[in-house]
Design an enzyme around this catalytic site. Structure first.
Site, short mmCIF file in Angstrom:
data_model
loop_
_atom_site.label_atom_id
_atom_site.label_comp_id
_atom_site.label_asym_id
_atom_site.label_seq_id
_atom_site.Cartn_x
_atom_site.Cartn_y
_atom_site.Cartn_z
CE1 TYR A 187 25.38 -30.93 52.47
CE2 TYR A 187 25.80 -32.61 54.13
CZ TYR A 187 26.23 -31.85 53.05
OH TYR A 187 27.51 -32.00 52.58
NE ARG A 238 28.30 -26.32 58.82
CZ ARG A 238 29.22 -27.28 58.83
NH1 ARG A 238 30.49 -26.97 58.60
NH2 ARG A 238 28.90 -28.52 59.08
NE ARG A 278 11.92 -29.53 37.00
CZ ARG A 278 12.30 -28.64 36.09
NH1 ARG A 278 11.41 -28.01 35.34
NH2 ARG A 278 13.60 -28.38 35.92
CG HIS A 288 13.80 -23.23 37.48
ND1 HIS A 288 13.08 -24.01 36.61
CD2 HIS A 288 15.09 -23.58 37.30
CE1 HIS A 288 13.90 -24.79 35.93
NE2 HIS A 288 15.13 -24.55 36.33
CE LYS A 302 27.61 -30.14 56.03
NZ LYS A 302 28.68 -30.62 55.18
CD GLU A 304 35.27 -26.74 50.85
OE1 GLU A 304 35.17 -27.06 52.03
OE2 GLU A 304 34.32 -26.28 50.19
CG LEU A 341 30.92 -26.20 54.82
CD1 LEU A 341 29.58 -25.72 54.28
CD2 LEU A 341 30.82 -27.64 55.24
N1 PDD Z 1 31.09 -32.80 54.87
N2 PDD Z 1 33.93 -28.97 53.17
C1 PDD Z 1 33.01 -29.71 52.55
C2 PDD Z 1 32.75 -29.50 51.11
C3 PDD Z 1 32.30 -30.70 53.28
O1 PDD Z 1 31.35 -31.44 52.68
C4 PDD Z 1 32.61 -30.89 54.67
C5 PDD Z 1 31.89 -31.90 55.52
C6 PDD Z 1 33.58 -30.07 55.26
C7 PDD Z 1 33.95 -30.20 56.73
O2 PDD Z 1 32.99 -29.62 57.57
P1 PDD Z 1 32.77 -30.16 59.06
O3 PDD Z 1 34.08 -30.13 59.74
O4 PDD Z 1 31.80 -29.21 59.64
O5 PDD Z 1 32.24 -31.57 58.94
C8 PDD Z 1 34.22 -29.12 54.48
C9 PDD Z 1 30.23 -33.71 55.58
C10 PDD Z 1 30.91 -34.53 56.62
C11 PDD Z 1 29.42 -34.51 54.57
O6 PDD Z 1 28.97 -33.89 53.61
O7 PDD Z 1 29.21 -35.71 54.77
#
Ligand code: PDD
Length: 287
Positions: free
Chosen positions: A33, A52, A100, A102, A147, A179, A203
């Site tokens: 996503y 990304r 379903r 895996h 992501k 993070e 991320l």
């Molecule tokens: N999340 N790290 C993680 C685990 C995140 O979920 C996010 C952002 C970031 C920051 O990435 P960016 O600057 O590209 O938004 C770092 C989004 C906002 C979400 O899951 O809603």
């Protein structure tokens, strides 16, 4: 007027958007996503977000159905169909619908879904006074650079912050800062910004990249490296960054003050640089 979303080639009211229960997103969290901030109807750093997405899909060995130009057109079309000037655009791609099992199904088309909601950024009070955070051991997998929609560890970790009346959970893996549960984390030590490197344990945030670009362009020194828990707790400043939080100061961690418990001078600089950049790049195009 009903919220319009995009699902598999169609724009339709959200009430009419359905995905079969055998969608692998529902069954396995098998998908990727993006969350893209939209200011004055302009998607912020859209190319970077779409790149990304491409990287995430490659990491998951999932086909990207659309070219960059096709994605851009779809994103812009969805922005147009929604009311708010500033939006938070969510898009996700899953491996599609299949019995379903895996292992990857054969000959299945990925499911593509997009929606856009009004963008809610931190309040004035939060920007001025900062927010509190808690810390936790980073219990996630080894590909946090993807992501992925499978966010159960992030959900549990974020809830720890909410349960403590805080805004974010700062994560340490083997005692090293990675993070936040839903954001990137920066620290400041004697005027130098400390940032974890973009490895598999975090991320690669679009906001993270922008903040480092702005720091470099404005001669604010940056140290990219691995920083242990003691160093982070003793830092002068700590910040969160994300597409929806922008840049926000953490003024207490686990109930203990960070620096003098107020947003620090480097935060103030970065906050202003970020807002100026946003206004210059995005809003001017509307004139
Ligand atoms: N999340 N790290 C993680 C685990 C995140 O979920 C996010 C952002 C970031 C920051 O990435 P960016 O600057 O590209 O938004 C770092 C989004 C906002 C979400 O899951 O809603």
């Amino acid at each position: 007027m009903s919220q319009i979303v995009y699902l598999n080639g169609q724009f339709l009211p959200i009430e009419q958007a359905y995905v079969p229960v055998l969608d692998r997103g529902f069954m396995f969290g098998d998908g990727a996503y993006e969350v893209i901030p939209v200011y004055s109807r302009h998607a912020f750093r859209l190319r970077e977000h779409l790149q990304r997405l491409e990287n995430s899909l490659q990491g998951l060995r999932l086909t990207n159905l659309y070219s960059l130009a096709e994605w851009e057109n779809l994103v812009l079309a969805l922005i147009k169909r929604n009311q708010a000037e500033d939006q938070s655009l969510y898009l996700q791609v899953t491996r599609g619908v299949a019995p379903r099992n895996h292992a990857f199904p054969k000959g299945v088309t990925p499911t593509v879904f997009m929606m856009s909601n009004p963008l809610i950024t931190p309040s004035k009070e939060q920007c001025e006074n900062g927010v509190s955070a808690v810390s936790a051991v980073d219990i996630r997998w080894d590909r946090c650079d993807i992501k992925a929609i499978a966010l159960l560890p992030n959900v549990l970790l974020q809830q720890m912050a909410v349960d403590a009346g805080s805004v974010e959970t700062v994560l340490f893996r083997d005692g090293i800062l990675t993070e936040g549960a839903a954001s990137n984390i920066f620290a400041v030590e004697k005027g130098v910004i400390l940032a974890p490197p973009k490895d598999h344990h975090m991320l690669p945030g679009i906001t993270y990249d922008l903040l480092l670009e702005l720091a470099e362009a404005n001669d604010i020194p940056v140290n990219i490296g691995y920083f242990d828990e003691a160093r982070i707790r003793a830092a002068d400043e700590l910040w969160i960054s994300s597409s929806t939080k922008e840049v926000l100061a953490i003024t207490s961690l686990d109930g203990k003050p960070i620096g003098n418990a107020k947003p620090g001078p480097i935060f103030h600089k970065m906050y202003k640089l970020y807002q100026d950049y946003k206004n210059r790049v995005m809003r001017q195009e509307n004139d």
